[in-house]
Write an enzyme that holds these catalytic residues in place. Structure first.
Site, short mmCIF file in Angstrom:
data_model
loop_
_atom_site.label_atom_id
_atom_site.label_comp_id
_atom_site.label_asym_id
_atom_site.label_seq_id
_atom_site.Cartn_x
_atom_site.Cartn_y
_atom_site.Cartn_z
N GLU A 1 0.83 -1.21 0.00
CA GLU A 1 0.00 0.00 0.00
C GLU A 1 0.86 1.26 0.00
O GLU A 1 0.55 2.24 -0.69
CB GLU A 1 -0.94 0.01 1.21
CG GLU A 1 -2.01 -1.08 1.16
CD GLU A 1 -2.82 -1.08 -0.13
OE1 GLU A 1 -3.12 0.00 -0.65
OE2 GLU A 1 -3.13 -2.18 -0.64
N HIS B 1 2.15 2.10 -3.43
CA HIS B 1 1.16 2.82 -4.25
C HIS B 1 1.29 4.34 -4.02
O HIS B 1 1.21 5.13 -4.95
CB HIS B 1 -0.27 2.39 -3.90
CG HIS B 1 -0.73 1.12 -4.56
ND1 HIS B 1 -0.56 0.85 -5.90
CD2 HIS B 1 -1.40 0.05 -4.05
CE1 HIS B 1 -1.09 -0.33 -6.18
NE2 HIS B 1 -1.60 -0.85 -5.08
N GLU C 1 -0.17 -2.58 -9.86
CA GLU C 1 -0.15 -3.72 -8.95
C GLU C 1 1.20 -4.41 -8.96
O GLU C 1 1.73 -4.78 -7.91
CB GLU C 1 -1.26 -4.71 -9.33
CG GLU C 1 -2.61 -4.25 -8.86
CD GLU C 1 -2.59 -3.84 -7.40
OE1 GLU C 1 -2.28 -4.69 -6.55
OE2 GLU C 1 -2.85 -2.67 -7.12
ZN LIG Z 1 -2.71 -2.61 -4.80
#
Ligand SMILES: [Zn+2]
Length: 262
Positions: free
Chosen positions: A135, A138, A196
């Site tokens: 996370e 990101h 991702e």
């Molecule tokens: Zn993700």
């Protein structure tokens, strides 16, 4: 014609090479604006949800401890690479909220929330580090900025430098749809495959730098696969299949293991 010219112009002005991934990105918004918006949305989220205070629960303490170790590892790494300006404005916060949802996220500026529901799948501190590494990547890789930029263009929302300085329902909806997975606002913004893969790849590297075993990522995603067979959580609805992810994680593992010191 005119609109496509304007989009092209913004694209040209706003493409930048990401400091850690090296990939060119369309980021239309100043990071400082997103961080400012994040402060508002984060506070409002914490006010509306049940935050478990540190010191009152082992789980809340664990979230803060893992978050601190990973954020320290990232900060050190960026400093060593001469990239400390990339983390300007970062003021890390890690909060655990009481919710059965399988979810976790990080907003620009390092504002992190973990839901108690995901702890049933992480099961151990190491796997939580895998989730937080993912996370946080990101956020530091500016994936949110890129997704918001694409959403603004796709929805024909006027892209102006001050998009986030006024309290605008439409822009707030896009912001929350990007940064709080599962927010029901009628805006569906799937994570791109690139994002991702980057979050998985650098997430396990950052976890390894913080002293967590990156190999736990494969075990964690296998558990996620078996525990969510009948009900796919919102957090995963915008993510790719677990089988493909595990295959890629195995490809990334040697790189991450080189940073791992237990
Ligand atoms: Zn993700």
């Amino acid at each position: 014609m005119r609109i496509s010219f304007i989009i092209f112009f913004f694209f040209f002005l706003s493409c930048e090479r990401n400091a850690i991934t090296g990939r060119r990105q369309l980021n239309l918004f100043p990071e400082a604006d997103l961080q400012k918006q994040a402060l508002t949305e984060y506070q409002s989220f914490l006010n509306k949800n049940k935050v478990i205070p540190a010191g009152s629960s082992k789980q809340a303490d664990m979230v803060k401890r893992v978050g601190l170790r990973i954020s320290n590892a990232i900060t050190n790494y960026y400093n060593q690479k001469g990239l400390s300006n990339e983390l300007a404005g970062y003021n890390w916060e890690f909060n655990l909220v009481n919710s059965p949802e399988i979810n976790a996220w990080c907003m620009p500026g390092g504002k992190v929330v973990v839901y108690t529901g995901i702890l049933d799948v992480t099961k151990n501190e190491n796997a939580l580090a895998i989730v937080l590494g993912h996370e946080i990547t990101h956020a530091v890789a500016h994936h949110g900025n890129e997704r918001i930029s694409q959403a603004f263009i796709a929805q024909g929302i006027q892209v102006a430098g001050d998009a986030f300085t006024k309290n605008n329902k439409e822009t707030n909806a896009v912001f929350n749809a990007v940064f709080i997975p599962g927010t029901q606002l009628g805006v569906l913004l799937p994570n791109s495959r690139n994002h991702e893969l980057e979050a998985d790849r650098f997430g396990i590297i950052f976890a390894a730098m913080a002293g967590y075993d990156p190999r736990e990522s494969v075990l964690f995603w296998s558990r996620m696969d078996s525990q969510t067979k009948n009900h796919i959580p919102e957090w995963l609805a915008t993510h790719p299949s677990n089988t493909k992810r595990i295959q890629k994680l195995n490809e990334f593992m040697d790189e991450a293991m080189a940073f791992y010191k237990p």
